[in-house]
Motif scaffolding. Structure first.
Motif, short mmCIF file in Angstrom:
data_model
loop_
_atom_site.label_atom_id
_atom_site.label_comp_id
_atom_site.label_asym_id
_atom_site.label_seq_id
_atom_site.Cartn_x
_atom_site.Cartn_y
_atom_site.Cartn_z
N ASP A 5 -12.10 -22.55 -2.11
CA ASP A 5 -11.24 -23.53 -2.78
C ASP A 5 -11.59 -24.93 -2.30
O ASP A 5 -11.86 -25.14 -1.12
N ASN A 51 -2.22 -36.03 -7.43
CA ASN A 51 -3.35 -36.81 -7.93
C ASN A 51 -2.82 -37.85 -8.92
O ASN A 51 -2.61 -37.57 -10.10
N TRP A 96 -3.97 -37.21 -0.59
CA TRP A 96 -4.62 -36.38 -1.61
C TRP A 96 -6.03 -36.04 -1.13
O TRP A 96 -6.87 -36.91 -1.01
N ALA A 108 -7.79 -33.26 -2.36
CA ALA A 108 -8.47 -32.52 -3.43
C ALA A 108 -8.97 -31.18 -2.91
O ALA A 108 -10.00 -30.66 -3.36
N SER A 109 -8.23 -30.62 -1.96
CA SER A 109 -8.51 -29.28 -1.45
C SER A 109 -7.17 -28.65 -1.14
O SER A 109 -6.53 -28.99 -0.14
N MET A 110 -6.73 -27.74 -2.02
CA MET A 110 -5.37 -27.19 -1.89
C MET A 110 -5.13 -26.57 -0.52
O MET A 110 -4.05 -26.69 0.06
N TYR A 157 0.66 -30.11 -8.11
CA TYR A 157 -0.28 -30.32 -9.21
C TYR A 157 0.50 -29.94 -10.47
O TYR A 157 0.51 -28.78 -10.87
N LYS A 200 -3.55 -27.20 -13.52
CA LYS A 200 -4.94 -26.94 -13.14
C LYS A 200 -5.08 -25.70 -12.24
O LYS A 200 -6.05 -24.96 -12.34
N LEU A 201 -4.09 -25.50 -11.38
CA LEU A 201 -4.24 -24.46 -10.36
C LEU A 201 -4.04 -23.07 -10.95
O LEU A 201 -3.28 -22.89 -11.91
N ARG A 202 -4.70 -22.08 -10.34
CA ARG A 202 -4.70 -20.72 -10.88
C ARG A 202 -3.60 -19.93 -10.17
O ARG A 202 -3.44 -19.98 -8.95
N GLU A 205 -4.42 -18.87 -6.25
CA GLU A 205 -3.99 -20.12 -5.59
C GLU A 205 -2.45 -20.12 -5.53
O GLU A 205 -1.86 -20.10 -4.46
P1 P6P Z 1 -8.44 -32.75 -8.68
C1 P6P Z 1 -9.92 -27.68 -6.11
O1 P6P Z 1 -10.79 -27.71 -7.23
C2 P6P Z 1 -8.51 -27.48 -6.65
O2 P6P Z 1 -8.44 -26.27 -7.34
C3 P6P Z 1 -7.50 -27.53 -5.50
O3 P6P Z 1 -8.03 -27.05 -4.31
C4 P6P Z 1 -7.16 -29.01 -5.41
O4 P6P Z 1 -5.84 -29.23 -4.92
C5 P6P Z 1 -7.30 -29.49 -6.85
O5 P6P Z 1 -8.17 -28.58 -7.52
C6 P6P Z 1 -7.89 -30.88 -6.92
O6 P6P Z 1 -7.88 -31.28 -8.26
O7 P6P Z 1 -8.02 -32.88 -10.13
O8 P6P Z 1 -7.77 -33.75 -7.77
O9 P6P Z 1 -9.93 -32.68 -8.47
#
Ligand code: P6P
Length: 327
Positions: A106, A197, A231, A233-235, A251, A263-265, A269
């Motif tokens: 992730d 974000n 932020w 960008a890594s959950m 998100y 966006k998240l699965r 996730e």
């Molecule tokens: P964005 C990584 O691709 C992810 O699935 C999560 O780990 C993270 O929180 C999110 O997408 C980041 O999304 O739109 O900021 O690139």
């Protein structure tokens, strides 16, 4: 110093689950070694392929996915697995007891800039009479998880794990053992830190814009305190911060693609992270419903996510309460 396996046995964890978690950690150790070598091992950069999500696969996405598959399918307890990087489930031992669903790496967009990434996993039992090579066996709500966790590959590699009896952290030692380093993690109920974000602001529901707008007003606004924003960008890194010192990570649903509620699965996730968050005293919601109460329809389905400090998530939910049953 307590080893992972010793700690799990002390908690009277089923031997088969101790065995499976041990196999998962063997795979994650290999991932950690590859990541630590980075450029020297030639594992940075992208492949020419896109995955079922339509995302360009990083070399390490494929390496991590292959390592997890190899180790898991070698364990007869594994009836099957599903992965963010696999279009369909992969059957293992039809007599196996467990299903493992995972995001092998992730946050992999961060790999080339040396920012933390992680492996997220969710463990379910194979339902009686179900075929582990078919999607249906995996479509179980988050409440059915027998264990969930992640390994965060940062300055140190840290496993956050729950088997339903709280959340504990284990740090990977140079010996190759995961050592208990934090027991019964509890998320502070209040926070001054939010993670979202902001570039998606114009696509959010009005309720989310109102909530974030109030956070940005600080102590003069209705929330009555000044907030800081993060932020990564890594959950996995965001959730680790929330588990470690509190916070809210979201998100939310956005209107960029109305066919996707976020966006998240959900399966690899939302659900595993939600089990960790709830076990540590927090809340994890779509903004309208607890994530672990969702009845999955597809393995790769997405969900809006808002998780973290109980009182802060509850405050967010009040902004959505009047607007019905949303996403
Ligand atoms: P964005 C990584 O691709 C992810 O699935 C999560 O780990 C993270 O929180 C999110 O997408 C980041 O999304 O739109 O900021 O690139």
């Amino acid at each position: 110093m307590l080893l992972l396996s010793q700690f799990l046995k002390q908690q009277d964890t089923e031997d088969t689950l101790v065995d499976l978690i041990g196999t998962l950690m063997l795979a994650c150790k290999e991932v950690a070694i590859q990541l630590r070598e980075g450029e020297l091992a030639g594992v940075l950069g992208s492949t020419d392929n896109t995955n079922v999500q339509g995302e360009t696969q990083k070399k390490m996405d494929v390496i991590a996915n292959d390592l997890l598959k190899k180790f898991l399918l070698d364990n007869p307890l594994v009836a099957g697995l599903a992965s963010e990087e696999e279009d369909h489930p992969v059957g293992g031992n039809p007599e196996g007891k467990y299903l493992v669903i995972f995001d092998p790496l992730d946050g992999s967009s961060n790999i080339d800039i040396n920012v933390s990434v992680g492996t997220i996993f969710s463990i379910l039992e194979l339902p009686e009479g179900m075929d582990p090579s078919q999607d249906e066996a995996y479509l179980q709500c988050g409440r059915k998880q027998v264990a969930a966790g992640y390994v965060l590959y940062g300055q140190s590699s840290v496993l956050a794990l729950t088997t339903g009896h709280g959340v504990n952290f284990f740090t990977l030692a140079h010996t190759g053992d995961f050592i208990l380093t934090r027991e019964q993690v509890q998320i502070p109920a209040d926070t001054k830190e939010f993670a979202i974000n902001m570039s998606n602001h114009r696509f959010w529901e009005e309720e989310m814009r109102n909530y974030v707008g109030d956070l940005l007003q600080g102590s003069e606004g209705p929330r009555g305190k000044n907030y800081n924003m993060r932020w990564i960008a890594s959950m996995v890194a965001e959730v680790h911060r929330v588990l470690t010192r509190g916070g809210i990570f979201t998100y939310p649903w956005d209107g960029r693609d109305p066919s996707k509620p976020g966006k998240l699965r959900l399966m690899y996730e939302g659900n595993p992270m939600s089990m960790l968050i709830e076990q540590a005293g927090g809340i994890s919601s779509t903004c309208y419903k607890n994530i672990m109460d969702l009845e999955p329809q597809r393995i790769h389905q997405r969900s809006a996510v808002a998780l973290g400090s109980k009182n802060e998530v509850e405050a967010l939910l009040t902004y959505h309460a009047e607007s019905g049953d949303g996403q």
